[in-house]
Scaffold this motif. Sequence first.
Motif, PDB file in Angstrom:
ATOM      1  N   LEU A  88       0.830  -1.214   0.000  1.00 40.79           N
ATOM      2  CA  LEU A  88       0.000   0.000   0.000  1.00 40.79           C
ATOM      3  C   LEU A  88       0.860   1.259   0.000  1.00 40.79           C
ATOM      4  CD1 LEU A  88      -2.873  -0.986   2.457  1.00 40.79           C
ATOM      5  CD2 LEU A  88      -3.038  -0.640  -0.009  1.00 40.79           C
TER       6      LEU A  88
ATOM      7  N   ASP B 110       2.055   1.726  -3.494  1.00 38.10           N
ATOM      8  CA  ASP B 110       0.962   2.264  -4.319  1.00 38.10           C
ATOM      9  C   ASP B 110       0.735   3.741  -4.038  1.00 38.10           C
ATOM     10  OD1 ASP B 110       0.586  -0.183  -5.493  1.00 38.10           O
ATOM     11  OD2 ASP B 110      -1.224  -0.703  -4.330  1.00 38.10           O
TER      12      ASP B 110
ATOM     13  N   ALA C 227       3.471   5.707  -5.703  1.00 42.28           N
ATOM     14  CA  ALA C 227       3.225   5.774  -7.148  1.00 42.28           C
ATOM     15  C   ALA C 227       2.077   6.748  -7.460  1.00 42.28           C
ATOM     16  CB  ALA C 227       2.905   4.387  -7.696  1.00 42.28           C
ATOM     17  N   SER C 228       1.046   6.729  -6.645  1.00 45.61           N
ATOM     18  CA  SER C 228      -0.078   7.651  -6.850  1.00 45.61           C
ATOM     19  C   SER C 228       0.352   9.104  -6.675  1.00 45.61           C
ATOM     20  CB  SER C 228      -1.221   7.334  -5.879  1.00 45.61           C
ATOM     21  OG  SER C 228      -1.765   6.074  -6.165  1.00 45.61           O
TER      22      SER C 228
END
Length: 193
Positions: free
Chosen positions: A55, A58, A61-62
């Motif tokens: 998470l 992620d 990356a977001s």
Amino acid sequence: MNWCILIPLLVGAICALLGYLLGKLLGGGNCDDCEERVAKLEADLATCRKARTALEADLSASKNRASLLQADLTSAKTENANLAASFAAPAVALIPFNADAAKAVFGKKIKQDDLTVVEGIGPKIQELFHNHDVKTWKALSECSVEKCQSVLDSGGDRFKVHKPGTWPAQAKFAYEGKWAELLKWQDELDGGK
């Protein structure tokens, strides 16, 4: 005998007996079972840590994608502003009013944006145009004949005799400072018609 001491001792003994019995009943004495539970909880904790790491990756990356999108948006806004500026109407240069040139042609002092210079427009009609936000020669020159007629109609029946067909063109001559052409044309007109 003192009953005050006996009652708490009796209650304590009963609680100890109940605790012992409940411990036996619920399997409190089995350590193998505890080790299995601990191992299962540790496995669950490791799985949660892996999920947390995924998470966090992620999320990172977001955040990077959001930064790229923000940069693209800023670039698009700049490009849009540049494009809008390239299509913007060029600035219209105002033509300066030369009172001396007007006086030389007409033989009297002419005030800037005096709509009564237009043949057929008197002070009352000028007032009607001012009430409709037509206060300059330039504004009158940009009016259609139909708009001029609607301004006249707003004044009532006494203005029906007037014909505004040449008024925008006369106002354009005045705005552009073409006084000789305006005077020559007005000499040919009959009351602005």
